[in-house]
Design a protein around this motif. Structure first.
Motif: not given
Length: 190
Positions: A160-179
């Motif tokens: 969902i996003s990438e921060s050049e300042v913190f040198q990190e990438t954020t990922y997300e998953l909604d609870t209804w998107d997994f079994t």
């Protein structure tokens, strides 16, 4: 988030147990590895500081920390349990009790790419979905940790996003998107 520090999650090949003081020396040993610290964006701590950190994590209601053990049997001693330690997993509630940030570290190299991280992820997400009000999970990955990026993408997390300042990438998953799979929990003996 109020969580039980007495629960142990049992998977098919691993167990998640609460992070306790007897785990600290081995955990501290893992964190002496510079590459592991870089991959997990961790700072070096003294053994005394590590014991203080464990104590703070055990009492902080916004954090849930487990040690990943190889195998599903209940250890008969702390020493036997320590010999089965392969990593750790955290669930942090930094913004809201329904938004959990997951961190997974497989520290024992022979268990890398063996499926234990996926199993630990599933156990934690099942636990959080069943016992806590979590509706969304996130993972923040250091931009140089390509293996972790692939891992979360393989497990249906969306970048969902990438921060050049913190040198990190954020990922997300909604609870209804997994079994949801069945969760086996037992009371932790130590």
């Amino acid at each position: 988030a109020v969580v039980s520090t007495q629960s142990t999650g049992l998977g098919e090949t691993i167990s998640l147990v609460p992070y306790r003081p007897h785990h600290v020396p081995k955990y501290h040993g893992w964190m002496q590895d510079k590459e592991l610290r870089e991959l997990t964006a961790s700072e070096p701590l003294s053994l005394e500081e590590e014991f203080e950190m464990q104590k703070s994590w055990a009492t902080d209601e916004d954090k849930l920390t487990f040690i990943i053990l190889n195998g599903t049997e209940i250890s008969e001693s702390r020493e036997a349990e320590e010999s089965r330690m392969i990593g750790d997993e955290n669930l942090l509630f930094l913004f809201s009790p329904d938004y959990g940030e997951i961190n997974i570290m497989v520290a024992e190299k022979k268990f890398l790419r063996s499926g234990v991280a996926s199993e630990a992820l599933t156990l934690m997400m099942n636990y959080a979905s069943e016992k806590l009000p979590v509706v969304k999970f996130s993972a923040k990955i250091t931009n140089t940790n390509l293996a972790s990026m692939r891992f979360f993408e393989k497990n249906n997390f969306v970048r969902i996003s990438e921060s050049e300042v913190f040198q990190e990438t954020t990922y997300e998953l909604d609870t209804w998107d997994f079994t949801l799979t069945s969760l086996t929990a037992v009371t932790y003996p130590f």
